[in-house]
Scaffold this motif. Structure first.
Motif, PDB file in Angstrom:
ATOM      1  N   THR A   4      -8.238  -1.609  -1.707  1.00 17.79           N
ATOM      2  CA  THR A   4      -7.213  -2.637  -1.683  1.00 17.79           C
ATOM      3  C   THR A   4      -7.622  -3.745  -2.653  1.00 17.79           C
ATOM      4  OG1 THR A   4      -8.236  -3.812   0.141  1.00 17.79           O
ATOM      5  CG2 THR A   4      -6.587  -2.146   0.701  1.00 17.79           C
ATOM      6  N   ARG A   5      -6.617  -4.403  -3.245  1.00 16.01           N
ATOM      7  CA  ARG A   5      -6.871  -5.539  -4.134  1.00 16.01           C
ATOM      8  C   ARG A   5      -6.490  -6.833  -3.462  1.00 16.01           C
ATOM      9  NH1 ARG A   5      -3.480  -6.133  -8.124  1.00 16.01           N
ATOM     10  NH2 ARG A   5      -1.889  -4.791  -7.271  1.00 16.01           N
ATOM     11  N   GLU A   6      -5.340  -6.796  -2.810  1.00 19.12           N
ATOM     12  CA  GLU A   6      -4.811  -7.979  -2.151  1.00 19.12           C
ATOM     13  C   GLU A   6      -3.814  -7.528  -1.102  1.00 19.12           C
ATOM     14  OE1 GLU A   6      -3.181  -9.997  -5.515  1.00 19.12           O
ATOM     15  OE2 GLU A   6      -1.432  -8.710  -5.597  1.00 19.12           O
ATOM     16  N   VAL A   7      -3.509  -8.455  -0.180  1.00 14.31           N
ATOM     17  CA  VAL A   7      -2.562  -8.154   0.874  1.00 14.31           C
ATOM     18  C   VAL A   7      -1.792  -9.428   1.209  1.00 14.31           C
ATOM     19  CG1 VAL A   7      -4.174  -8.614   2.754  1.00 14.31           C
ATOM     20  CG2 VAL A   7      -2.316  -6.985   3.105  1.00 14.31           C
ATOM     21  N   SER A   8      -0.542  -9.257   1.610  1.00 12.21           N
ATOM     22  CA  SER A   8       0.274 -10.367   2.082  1.00 12.21           C
ATOM     23  C   SER A   8       1.007  -9.915   3.329  1.00 12.21           C
ATOM     24  CB  SER A   8       1.278 -10.805   1.005  1.00 12.21           C
ATOM     25  OG  SER A   8       2.343  -9.872   0.912  1.00 12.21           O
ATOM     26  N   ARG A   9       1.812 -10.792   3.904  1.00 14.68           N
ATOM     27  CA  ARG A   9       2.616 -10.394   5.068  1.00 14.68           C
ATOM     28  C   ARG A   9       3.580  -9.282   4.697  1.00 14.68           C
ATOM     29  NH1 ARG A   9       4.437 -16.250   5.720  1.00 14.68           N
ATOM     30  NH2 ARG A   9       5.790 -15.350   4.175  1.00 14.68           N
ATOM     31  N   GLU A  10       3.978  -9.208   3.427  1.00 18.08           N
ATOM     32  CA  GLU A  10       5.026  -8.275   3.016  1.00 18.08           C
ATOM     33  C   GLU A  10       4.545  -7.037   2.276  1.00 18.08           C
ATOM     34  OE1 GLU A  10       8.019 -10.425   0.931  1.00 18.08           O
ATOM     35  OE2 GLU A  10       8.400 -11.738   2.631  1.00 18.08           O
ATOM     36  N   GLY A  11       3.312  -7.064   1.733  1.00 19.98           N
ATOM     37  CA  GLY A  11       2.905  -5.909   0.947  1.00 19.98           C
ATOM     38  C   GLY A  11       1.423  -5.854   0.664  1.00 19.98           C
ATOM     39  N   ILE A  12       1.080  -4.892  -0.208  1.00 23.80           N
ATOM     40  CA  ILE A  12      -0.321  -4.602  -0.503  1.00 23.80           C
ATOM     41  C   ILE A  12      -0.463  -4.189  -1.960  1.00 23.80           C
ATOM     42  CG2 ILE A  12      -0.126  -2.175   0.192  1.00 23.80           C
ATOM     43  CD1 ILE A  12      -2.929  -2.508   1.486  1.00 23.80           C
ATOM     44  N   GLY A  13      -1.585  -4.550  -2.563  1.00 24.23           N
ATOM     45  CA  GLY A  13      -1.939  -4.108  -3.912  1.00 24.23           C
ATOM     46  C   GLY A  13      -3.132  -3.182  -3.827  1.00 24.23           C
ATOM     47  N   LEU A  14      -3.126  -2.133  -4.637  1.00 25.64           N
ATOM     48  CA  LEU A  14      -4.178  -1.123  -4.592  1.00 25.64           C
ATOM     49  C   LEU A  14      -4.715  -0.848  -5.994  1.00 25.64           C
ATOM     50  CD1 LEU A  14      -2.187   1.376  -2.365  1.00 25.64           C
ATOM     51  CD2 LEU A  14      -4.148   0.025  -1.598  1.00 25.64           C
ATOM     52  N   ILE A  15      -5.932  -0.316  -6.061  1.00 29.37           N
ATOM     53  CA  ILE A  15      -6.495   0.225  -7.294  1.00 29.37           C
ATOM     54  C   ILE A  15      -7.024   1.612  -6.954  1.00 29.37           C
ATOM     55  CG2 ILE A  15      -8.729  -0.908  -6.903  1.00 29.37           C
ATOM     56  CD1 ILE A  15      -9.005  -1.038  -9.996  1.00 29.37           C
ATOM     57  N   HIS A  16      -6.777   2.571  -7.840  1.00 26.67           N
ATOM     58  CA  HIS A  16      -7.156   3.956  -7.579  1.00 26.67           C
ATOM     59  C   HIS A  16      -7.227   4.714  -8.888  1.00 26.67           C
ATOM     60  CE1 HIS A  16      -2.784   4.374  -7.940  1.00 26.67           C
ATOM     61  NE2 HIS A  16      -2.743   3.349  -7.127  1.00 26.67           N
ATOM     62  N   ARG A  17      -7.816   5.903  -8.834  1.00 24.68           N
ATOM     63  CA  ARG A  17      -7.841   6.802  -9.983  1.00 24.68           C
ATOM     64  C   ARG A  17      -6.675   7.768  -9.814  1.00 24.68           C
ATOM     65  NH1 ARG A  17     -12.820   4.934  -9.903  1.00 24.68           N
ATOM     66  NH2 ARG A  17     -14.416   5.267 -11.424  1.00 24.68           N
ATOM     67  N   GLY A  18      -5.927   7.996 -10.854  1.00 22.82           N
ATOM     68  CA  GLY A  18      -4.765   8.873 -10.779  1.00 22.82           C
ATOM     69  C   GLY A  18      -3.523   8.107 -10.367  1.00 22.82           C
ATOM     70  N   ALA A  19      -2.402   8.504 -10.950  1.00 20.42           N
ATOM     71  CA  ALA A  19      -1.129   7.827 -10.698  1.00 20.42           C
ATOM     72  C   ALA A  19      -0.559   8.205  -9.330  1.00 20.42           C
ATOM     73  CB  ALA A  19      -0.128   8.187 -11.787  1.00 20.42           C
ATOM     74  N   ILE A  20       0.137   7.266  -8.733  1.00 24.33           N
ATOM     75  CA  ILE A  20       0.895   7.492  -7.505  1.00 24.33           C
ATOM     76  C   ILE A  20       2.352   7.203  -7.837  1.00 24.33           C
ATOM     77  CG2 ILE A  20       1.335   6.725  -5.141  1.00 24.33           C
ATOM     78  CD1 ILE A  20      -1.605   5.906  -4.967  1.00 24.33           C
ATOM     79  N   GLN A  21       3.215   8.152  -7.557  1.00 26.61           N
ATOM     80  CA  GLN A  21       4.636   7.976  -7.828  1.00 26.61           C
ATOM     81  C   GLN A  21       5.230   6.944  -6.873  1.00 26.61           C
ATOM     82  OE1 GLN A  21       6.415   9.397 -10.373  1.00 26.61           O
ATOM     83  NE2 GLN A  21       4.372  10.057 -10.982  1.00 26.61           N
ATOM     84  N   PRO A  22       6.118   6.073  -7.378  1.00 23.44           N
ATOM     85  CA  PRO A  22       6.808   5.151  -6.474  1.00 23.44           C
ATOM     86  C   PRO A  22       7.538   5.928  -5.379  1.00 23.44           C
ATOM     87  CG  PRO A  22       7.129   4.476  -8.743  1.00 23.44           C
ATOM     88  CD  PRO A  22       6.461   5.841  -8.784  1.00 23.44           C
ATOM     89  N   GLY A  23       7.507   5.379  -4.188  1.00 26.64           N
ATOM     90  CA  GLY A  23       8.140   6.011  -3.042  1.00 26.64           C
ATOM     91  C   GLY A  23       7.341   5.737  -1.787  1.00 26.64           C
ATOM     92  N   PRO A  24       7.760   6.320  -0.670  1.00 25.38           N
ATOM     93  CA  PRO A  24       7.079   6.066   0.603  1.00 25.38           C
ATOM     94  C   PRO A  24       5.730   6.770   0.682  1.00 25.38           C
ATOM     95  CG  PRO A  24       8.885   7.601   0.909  1.00 25.38           C
ATOM     96  CD  PRO A  24       8.944   7.151  -0.517  1.00 25.38           C
ATOM     97  N   VAL A  25       4.731   6.059   1.212  1.00 25.33           N
ATOM     98  CA  VAL A  25       3.390   6.598   1.441  1.00 25.33           C
ATOM     99  C   VAL A  25       2.859   6.027   2.742  1.00 25.33           C
ATOM    100  CG1 VAL A  25       2.870   6.829  -1.043  1.00 25.33           C
ATOM    101  CG2 VAL A  25       2.184   4.752   0.180  1.00 25.33           C
TER     102      VAL A  25
END
Length: 122
Positions: A55-76
């Motif tokens: 995780t990079r950051e978090v708020s009441r509404e969302g989250i930021g991430l860092i990872h290797r490899g792309a993640i397609q926009p959509g539900p996870v």
């Protein structure tokens, strides 16, 4: 020694990437305050893939991430754990952008269970 292209980024990787972005507080136009949070996480995609992340950051509404490899926009599903508790969140990934060293930054909003597509990421 070769780096596993899907290995979880380290905290040092995260700080190196964030420093290279040269973000300025005066350019932060965010409506919701975010807190820096650097903990290991796992992202489970609709296709059933599990991506190790930090995780990079978090708020009441969302989250930021860092990872290797792309993640397609959509539900996870995003799982994080502390020493005493495990957290499991439904997240709608809204963007994913490449950065240095084959890593990607992504961000998404927390969503309620029961929304279309969200529960399928289990």
């Amino acid at each position: 020694m070769a780096v596993d292209p899907w290995a979880r980024p380290s905290v040092q990787d995260l700080h190196r990437v964030l420093e290279s972005l040269d973000q300025s507080e005066s350019e932060n136009n965010r409506a919701v305050e975010r807190l820096e949070l650097n903990v290991p996480a796992e992202v489970k995609t609709l296709r059933g893939n599990t991506v190790s992340a930090m995780t990079r950051e978090v708020s009441r509404e969302g989250i930021g991430l860092i990872h290797r490899g792309a993640i397609q926009p959509g539900p996870v599903r995003v799982k994080m754990a502390s020493e005493t508790r495990e957290f499991d969140y439904n997240v709608q990934i809204e963007w994913c952008s490449p950065c240095e060293n084959g890593m990607f930054l992504s961000g998404g909003k927390f969503v309620r269970p029961g929304l279309p597509g969200v529960d399928q990421a289990e």
